[in-house]
Enzyme design. Structure first.
Site, PDB file in Angstrom:
ATOM      1  N   GLY A  16       0.839  -1.194   0.000  1.00 28.32           N
ATOM      2  CA  GLY A  16       0.000   0.000   0.000  1.00 28.32           C
ATOM      3  C   GLY A  16       0.872   1.241   0.000  1.00 28.32           C
ATOM      4  O   GLY A  16       1.427   1.612   1.033  1.00 28.32           O
ATOM      5  N   GLY A  19       2.539   7.420  -0.574  1.00 27.51           N
ATOM      6  CA  GLY A  19       3.299   8.624  -0.868  1.00 27.51           C
ATOM      7  C   GLY A  19       4.093   9.097   0.332  1.00 27.51           C
ATOM      8  O   GLY A  19       4.659  10.189   0.312  1.00 27.51           O
ATOM      9  N   MET A  42      -4.200   3.844  -3.078  1.00 29.02           N
ATOM     10  CA  MET A  42      -5.650   3.879  -2.863  1.00 29.02           C
ATOM     11  C   MET A  42      -6.169   5.310  -2.859  1.00 29.02           C
ATOM     12  O   MET A  42      -5.632   6.165  -2.164  1.00 29.02           O
ATOM     13  CB  MET A  42      -5.998   3.249  -1.507  1.00 29.02           C
ATOM     14  CG  MET A  42      -5.720   1.787  -1.402  1.00 29.02           C
ATOM     15  SD  MET A  42      -5.988   1.195   0.309  1.00 29.02           S
ATOM     16  CE  MET A  42      -4.423   1.654   1.065  1.00 29.02           C
ATOM     17  N   CYS A 107     -11.202   2.229   9.295  1.00 29.07           N
ATOM     18  CA  CYS A 107     -10.583   2.323   7.976  1.00 29.07           C
ATOM     19  C   CYS A 107      -9.629   1.149   7.745  1.00 29.07           C
ATOM     20  O   CYS A 107      -9.610   0.551   6.668  1.00 29.07           O
ATOM     21  CB  CYS A 107      -9.839   3.652   7.873  1.00 29.07           C
ATOM     22  SG  CYS A 107      -9.014   3.899   6.316  1.00 29.07           S
ATOM     23  N   CYS A 205      -8.258   9.528   8.853  1.00 24.29           N
ATOM     24  CA  CYS A 205      -7.794   8.562   7.865  1.00 24.29           C
ATOM     25  C   CYS A 205      -8.359   8.868   6.476  1.00 24.29           C
ATOM     26  O   CYS A 205      -9.570   8.906   6.280  1.00 24.29           O
ATOM     27  CB  CYS A 205      -8.244   7.172   8.315  1.00 24.29           C
ATOM     28  SG  CYS A 205      -7.802   5.834   7.218  1.00 24.29           S
TER      29      CYS A 205
END
Length: 372
Positions: A16, A19, A42, A107, A205
């Site tokens: 995942g 960045g 995502m 989340c 989140c």
């Protein structure tokens, strides 16, 4: 830094990529261990202003730059609908009910380790997924897998991951959980990754950094009311109970009161029936203290849970010191928890997470407090 011998040649891991520096280094470390690594970025929120759009675009740009540097593919996926249905609506419902939810935990449960894992399985044919969370996994000789606190006590994120199932933990890798944060940044700098000095993200989140009061007011109508002392004296007005949480000190707008001592004011209770915010002076005000709590919506990572009477500890919020406690099961889904010493600012709606040493056992939602 010692080199890591490749041992997992051919196993495919989908990382995942946010960045940020943690996911960047996670991808690098897994490559060093011999995994076949690809990234997945995502998108989980449809931005509604330019600042949000720019921040999300910048994160994607950084994730792509890191993947280019490492020579790996970056896929993208949009989970905005799943986030709205399974995380954000829960978040709003809890606030509407007068509780203080933790959207990061939901989340992780619904998006990062469910929707993401399903996509990695079904579309990208992954053997594992990986995230930049500061936790560890331990594979035992009997075939079980446990989740442990991260090595860096200050960054440990096991509190946010207690809802993971045994199967989800077994399919997930957490490379930076074995490292201190400064080591992660040093690795990123040494490898020339542009995220090495990027600031850690905060805020809700996936929704990012924004003015929380203004944001929440877009979705729930505020109901202003009185601020009262614990003795019943009206001393101000609040803009909505949903904007306040137990133990809150800042942003009350009631400083400089006559006939009061110099101790700071804290939120010590929320009277939902009368829409009154109750405040008291001092961080250990009697109305702020609890001797225990009732916890429901239980989830145990290993499906078994702790044994009644065992010596374990609990956290009722992130980065809190461990609280020694005693458990009694009222039924399969409800615990009575008694603290060894009174604890301040335990908040209904938040999560209680239990530990046996470094092992994260699981937890549940704080429902009611035990006082007096």
């Amino acid at each position: 830094m010692t080199s890591i011998e490749p041992t997992h040649t051919g196993k495919k891991v989908i990382v995942g990529m946010s960045g940020g520096v943690d996911s960047s280094v996670s991808a690098y470390l897994l490559m060093q261990q011999g995994y076949q690594v690809e990234g997945l970025f995502m998108k989980n929120w449809e931005e509604d202003d330019n600042d949000e759009y720019c921040a999300a675009a910048e994160d994607l740009k950084d994730a792509q730059a890191v993947c280019d540097k490492l020579g790996i593919k970056l896929h993208t996926v949009n989970f905005a609908a799943e986030y709205w249905d399974n995380v954000f609506e829960y978040f709003l419902a809890e606030y509407k009910a007068g509780r203080t939810p933790n959207p990061d935990i939901m989340c992780n449960k619904e998006i990062k380790f469910k929707a993401f894992l399903d996509f990695a399985d079904d579309i990208l044919d992954a053997d594992y997924i990986a995230m930049g969370h500061y936790v560890r996994r331990r594979d035992n000789a009997d075939g079980t897998t446990q989740m442990l606190r991260g090595v860096d006590n200050n960054k440990d994120q096991s509190y946010f991951l207690y809802t993971l199932s045994h199967e989800q933990v077994a399919r997930s890798l957490f490379p930076v959980g074995e490292l201190e944060k400064h080591e992660v940044r040093e690795i990123a700098k040494k490898m020339g990754l542009i995220t090495h000095d990027k600031k850690d993200s905060t805020g809700i989140c996936f929704i990012g950094e924004r003015k929380f009061t203004e944001f929440l007011g877009n979705y729930l109508p505020a109901q202003p009311g009185n601020i009262e002392t614990a003795e019943g004296e009206v001393i101000g007005k609040h803009q909505g109970l949903m904007y306040h949480t137990l133990g809150q000190r800042k942003g009350l707008g009631i400083g400089g009161m006559k006939n009061s001592n110099d101790d700071p004011w804290y939120v010590v209770d929320k009277d939902l029936k009368r829409n009154v915010l109750v405040v008291g002076q001092g961080g250990h005000h009697p109305r702020l203290m609890s001797n225990g709590m009732f916890v429901n919506q239980l989830h145990w990572v290993d499906r078994k849970g702790p044994v009644e009477g065992s010596q374990i500890v609990v956290k009722t919020r992130y980065r809190q010191q461990d609280i020694p406690c005693t458990l009694t099961y009222l039924d399969d889904n409800t615990l009575k928890v008694v603290f060894d010493e009174p604890v301040a600012a335990v908040t209904p709606g938040q999560s209680a997470v239990f530990y046996d040493g470094d092992v994260c056992l699981g937890g549940g939602i704080i429902d009611q407090l035990i006082r007096g």
